[in-house]
Motif scaffolding. Structure first.
Motif: not given
Length: 127
Positions: A44-58, A60-74
């Motif tokens: 099944e499709r599974e959640f990995v990471a999320r970032t709020a678009w207009s405010e701070d807030g990320t 992560y699913t536990d299996s990727v914490k410390g390895r994956f980083t989500i970021s945004r470029d306005y």
């Protein structure tokens, strides 16, 4: 409506890194969050990471914490997923998604709650 286009997938060895990009076009300001899901072969499709678009807030699913980083470029209307220390179990099609609403840490896990999707990009990690 927002359109999402992923790029950056590929084949990498265990322990390697990749950076995925998701370019958004359209009314991105109408959306609260952008994020990443993945779908491993036969699963099944599974959640990995999320970032709020207009405010701070990320988040992560536990299996990727410390390895994956989500970021945004306005300036580029783009989000990224930097993936380090990749493992074979990270092999999947990775999808970018957009959600109009704030959701709690349980609701964001459900793919059905997200409104718009990209076409996906394949990530393969060899052992």
């Amino acid at each position: 409506q927002v359109q999402l286009v992923e790029s950056g997938g590929g084949l990498v060895r265990t322990g390697g890194s990749l950076r995925l990009s998701c370019a958004a076009s359209g009314r991105i300001d109408n959306y609260y969050a952008l994020g990443w899901f993945r779908q491993p072969p036969g699963k099944e499709r599974e959640f990995v990471a999320r970032t709020a678009w207009s405010e701070d807030g990320t988040y992560y699913t536990d299996s990727v914490k410390g390895r994956f980083t989500i970021s945004r470029d306005y300036a580029r209307n783009t989000i990224y997923l930097q993936m380090n220390s990749l493992k074979p179990e990270d092999t999947a099609v990775y999808y970018c998604a957009a959600d109009r609403f704030y959701r709690d840490s349980v609701s964001i896990l459900a793919a059905r709650n997200w409104d718009s999707w990209g076409q996906g990009t394949q990530v393969t990690v060899s052992s």
